[in-house]
Every structure is written in C-alpha cells, then in structure tokens.
Design a protein around this motif. Structure first.
Motif, PDB file in Angstrom:
ATOM      1  N   GLN A  86     -49.052   0.381 -37.800  1.00 32.44           N
ATOM      2  CA  GLN A  86     -48.590  -0.996 -37.765  1.00 32.44           C
ATOM      3  C   GLN A  86     -48.324  -1.445 -39.197  1.00 32.44           C
ATOM      4  OE1 GLN A  86     -52.400  -2.143 -36.674  1.00 32.44           O
ATOM      5  NE2 GLN A  86     -52.336  -4.212 -37.460  1.00 32.44           N
ATOM      6  N   VAL A  87     -47.307  -2.264 -39.331  1.00 32.92           N
ATOM      7  CA  VAL A  87     -46.909  -2.739 -40.644  1.00 32.92           C
ATOM      8  C   VAL A  87     -47.894  -3.783 -41.151  1.00 32.92           C
ATOM      9  CG1 VAL A  87     -45.115  -3.937 -41.942  1.00 32.92           C
ATOM     10  CG2 VAL A  87     -44.482  -2.282 -40.169  1.00 32.92           C
ATOM     11  N   GLN A  88     -48.314  -3.602 -42.391  1.00 32.01           N
ATOM     12  CA  GLN A  88     -49.187  -4.579 -43.037  1.00 32.01           C
ATOM     13  C   GLN A  88     -48.672  -4.877 -44.427  1.00 32.01           C
ATOM     14  OE1 GLN A  88     -53.229  -2.962 -42.735  1.00 32.01           O
ATOM     15  NE2 GLN A  88     -53.568  -4.266 -40.959  1.00 32.01           N
ATOM     16  N   LEU A  89     -48.663  -6.143 -44.766  1.00 36.00           N
ATOM     17  CA  LEU A  89     -48.289  -6.609 -46.095  1.00 36.00           C
ATOM     18  C   LEU A  89     -49.440  -7.438 -46.639  1.00 36.00           C
ATOM     19  CD1 LEU A  89     -44.643  -7.843 -45.313  1.00 36.00           C
ATOM     20  CD2 LEU A  89     -45.341  -5.625 -46.218  1.00 36.00           C
ATOM     21  N   ALA A  90     -49.888  -7.105 -47.839  1.00 32.33           N
ATOM     22  CA  ALA A  90     -51.051  -7.789 -48.413  1.00 32.33           C
ATOM     23  C   ALA A  90     -50.721  -8.289 -49.811  1.00 32.33           C
ATOM     24  CB  ALA A  90     -52.240  -6.851 -48.450  1.00 32.33           C
TER      25      ALA A  90
ATOM     26  N   LEU B 157     -45.075   1.444 -43.027  1.00 34.33           N
ATOM     27  CA  LEU B 157     -43.610   1.453 -42.979  1.00 34.33           C
ATOM     28  C   LEU B 157     -43.070   2.358 -44.072  1.00 34.33           C
ATOM     29  CD1 LEU B 157     -42.242  -1.880 -44.527  1.00 34.33           C
ATOM     30  CD2 LEU B 157     -44.419  -0.866 -45.071  1.00 34.33           C
ATOM     31  N   THR B 158     -41.827   2.765 -43.890  1.00 37.38           N
ATOM     32  CA  THR B 158     -41.143   3.504 -44.947  1.00 37.38           C
ATOM     33  C   THR B 158     -40.587   2.471 -45.916  1.00 37.38           C
ATOM     34  OG1 THR B 158     -40.544   5.244 -43.363  1.00 37.38           O
ATOM     35  CG2 THR B 158     -39.341   5.182 -45.464  1.00 37.38           C
ATOM     36  N   PHE B 159     -41.358   2.197 -46.930  1.00 35.27           N
ATOM     37  CA  PHE B 159     -41.117   1.045 -47.809  1.00 35.27           C
ATOM     38  C   PHE B 159     -39.699   1.038 -48.357  1.00 35.27           C
ATOM     39  CE2 PHE B 159     -42.428  -2.510 -50.185  1.00 35.27           C
ATOM     40  CZ  PHE B 159     -42.074  -2.370 -51.524  1.00 35.27           C
ATOM     41  N   SER B 160     -39.192   2.177 -48.748  1.00 35.19           N
ATOM     42  CA  SER B 160     -37.877   2.241 -49.383  1.00 35.19           C
ATOM     43  C   SER B 160     -36.741   1.952 -48.414  1.00 35.19           C
ATOM     44  CB  SER B 160     -37.675   3.609 -50.042  1.00 35.19           C
ATOM     45  OG  SER B 160     -37.756   4.634 -49.076  1.00 35.19           O
TER      46      SER B 160
ATOM     47  N   ASN C 176     -45.273   1.724 -52.993  1.00 28.30           N
ATOM     48  CA  ASN C 176     -45.131   0.833 -51.824  1.00 28.30           C
ATOM     49  C   ASN C 176     -45.538  -0.600 -52.166  1.00 28.30           C
ATOM     50  OD1 ASN C 176     -44.346   3.087 -50.464  1.00 28.30           O
ATOM     51  ND2 ASN C 176     -45.970   3.022 -48.922  1.00 28.30           N
ATOM     52  N   THR C 177     -45.100  -1.065 -53.302  1.00 30.37           N
ATOM     53  CA  THR C 177     -45.541  -2.373 -53.794  1.00 30.37           C
ATOM     54  C   THR C 177     -44.356  -3.203 -54.290  1.00 30.37           C
ATOM     55  OG1 THR C 177     -47.681  -1.452 -54.437  1.00 30.37           O
ATOM     56  CG2 THR C 177     -47.086  -3.582 -55.371  1.00 30.37           C
ATOM     57  N   LEU C 178     -44.396  -4.469 -53.918  1.00 28.84           N
ATOM     58  CA  LEU C 178     -43.432  -5.470 -54.345  1.00 28.84           C
ATOM     59  C   LEU C 178     -44.110  -6.385 -55.352  1.00 28.84           C
ATOM     60  CD1 LEU C 178     -40.658  -6.992 -53.705  1.00 28.84           C
ATOM     61  CD2 LEU C 178     -42.038  -8.360 -52.113  1.00 28.84           C
TER      62      LEU C 178
ATOM     63  N   ALA D 239     -47.915 -23.559 -54.404  1.00 32.35           N
ATOM     64  CA  ALA D 239     -47.603 -23.236 -53.012  1.00 32.35           C
ATOM     65  C   ALA D 239     -48.378 -21.986 -52.610  1.00 32.35           C
ATOM     66  CB  ALA D 239     -46.110 -22.979 -52.831  1.00 32.35           C
ATOM     67  N   VAL D 240     -48.335 -21.693 -51.329  1.00 33.70           N
ATOM     68  CA  VAL D 240     -48.761 -20.384 -50.849  1.00 33.70           C
ATOM     69  C   VAL D 240     -47.534 -19.474 -50.894  1.00 33.70           C
ATOM     70  CG1 VAL D 240     -49.690 -19.052 -48.933  1.00 33.70           C
ATOM     71  CG2 VAL D 240     -50.540 -21.366 -49.381  1.00 33.70           C
ATOM     72  N   TYR D 241     -47.695 -18.331 -51.513  1.00 33.62           N
ATOM     73  CA  TYR D 241     -46.588 -17.397 -51.667  1.00 33.62           C
ATOM     74  C   TYR D 241     -46.751 -16.241 -50.674  1.00 33.62           C
ATOM     75  CZ  TYR D 241     -44.845 -19.763 -55.789  1.00 33.62           C
ATOM     76  OH  TYR D 241     -44.307 -20.699 -56.644  1.00 33.62           O
ATOM     77  N   TYR D 242     -45.668 -15.944 -49.971  1.00 30.36           N
ATOM     78  CA  TYR D 242     -45.667 -14.906 -48.952  1.00 30.36           C
ATOM     79  C   TYR D 242     -44.657 -13.818 -49.289  1.00 30.36           C
ATOM     80  CZ  TYR D 242     -47.809 -18.564 -46.057  1.00 30.36           C
ATOM     81  OH  TYR D 242     -48.634 -19.544 -45.547  1.00 30.36           O
ATOM     82  N   CYS D 243     -45.024 -12.575 -49.014  1.00 30.84           N
ATOM     83  CA  CYS D 243     -44.022 -11.526 -49.066  1.00 30.84           C
ATOM     84  C   CYS D 243     -43.585 -11.203 -47.635  1.00 30.84           C
ATOM     85  CB  CYS D 243     -44.525 -10.285 -49.782  1.00 30.84           C
ATOM     86  SG  CYS D 243     -45.833  -9.380 -48.947  1.00 30.84           S
ATOM     87  N   ALA D 244     -42.382 -10.699 -47.517  1.00 30.53           N
ATOM     88  CA  ALA D 244     -41.802 -10.413 -46.223  1.00 30.53           C
ATOM     89  C   ALA D 244     -40.977  -9.136 -46.296  1.00 30.53           C
ATOM     90  CB  ALA D 244     -40.924 -11.577 -45.769  1.00 30.53           C
ATOM     91  N   ALA D 245     -40.854  -8.466 -45.141  1.00 24.74           N
ATOM     92  CA  ALA D 245     -40.129  -7.206 -45.087  1.00 24.74           C
ATOM     93  C   ALA D 245     -39.221  -7.168 -43.869  1.00 24.74           C
ATOM     94  CB  ALA D 245     -41.107  -6.032 -45.025  1.00 24.74           C
ATOM     95  N   GLU D 246     -38.054  -6.582 -44.074  1.00 32.12           N
ATOM     96  CA  GLU D 246     -37.118  -6.389 -42.981  1.00 32.12           C
ATOM     97  C   GLU D 246     -36.357  -5.089 -43.204  1.00 32.12           C
ATOM     98  OE1 GLU D 246     -36.757  -7.915 -40.143  1.00 32.12           O
ATOM     99  OE2 GLU D 246     -35.132  -6.563 -39.549  1.00 32.12           O
TER     100      GLU D 246
END
Length: 124
Positions: A1-5, A27-30, A77-79, A92-99
């Motif tokens: 399962q995809v997880q972003l932290a 996920l396959t980050f690239s 695998n890091t943004l 603010a609260v900052y969120y990362c997102a992936a698509e």
C-alpha cells in the motif's frame, strides 16, 4: 500500500528556512508525479509546487516562487521542499501528494495519494 510520510516541519521565525521531506513507500516512486500543497486554518488546500517523474520539470506557485524549491531523489524515494525567507502567511499544514504519470499536476483533485501533513509555523 502506498504511504507518504512528511517530516521537517516546525516553528521558525520570519526570514528563516526549513526543509520538508516526504518519504514514499509502496510505489514505484520514479513513475509518479509529486506535489506539495498546504492548508492554513479556515482556508482551502492550495497548490505549492509540483515536480515530474525525473525531477527535470517543476512548477511553483507564484506566492512562493523564488523562495521555495521542490526537488526529488528517486534513489531514496524522497521528495523535498526547500523553503527560504519564510513569511507568517506561509504558516500551514504542508502535505505531499503522489499521482502516477508524467505530467505536472497543480490541482489537488488530480492526486490520489496523500500524506498526513506536517505543521509549519512562521512567527513574526
């Protein structure tokens, strides 16, 4: 399962800097376009920056252009979001997102996966 932290948020004085990180797993980050968004109290979530799969193409919101920089390390695998010259309105609260895909995406509706967010507070 995809997880972003997300990590790296905190309290900083105006004019200061912070570096946010977003560690991705499951996920396959690239193969994913990544983005940063933020949400201040009482406001809608807003676009901050997006980066394509390779890191070679980016787009940054006008309100942070010249102060924030988005980057990624596909080997880790890091943004990242490098934030400089912070202002109280950046709080603010900052969120990362992936698509999955290769196009830059600046709408929150285009992202399927989201992290839990990290709080950034800038004092005046």
């Amino acid at each position: 399962q995809v997880q972003l932290a997300e990590s790296g948020g905190g309290l900083v004085q105006a004019g200061g800097s912070l570096r946010l990180s977003c560690a991705a797993s499951g996920l396959t980050f690239s193969a994913y376009t990544m983005g940063w968004f933020r949400q201040a109290p009482g406001k809608e979530r807003e676009f901050v920056a997006t980066i394509n799969w390779s890191g070679g193409v980016v787009d940054v919101a006008g309100s942070v252009k010249g102060r924030f920089a988005i980057s990624r390390d596909n080997t880790k695998n890091t943004l990242y979001l490098e934030m400089t010259n912070l202002e109280p309105q950046d709080t603010a609260v900052y969120y990362c997102a992936a698509e999955h895909g290769s196009s830059l995406l600046s709408s929150s509706r285009d992202y399927r996966y989201w992290g839990q967010g990290t709080q950034v507070t800038v004092s005046s």
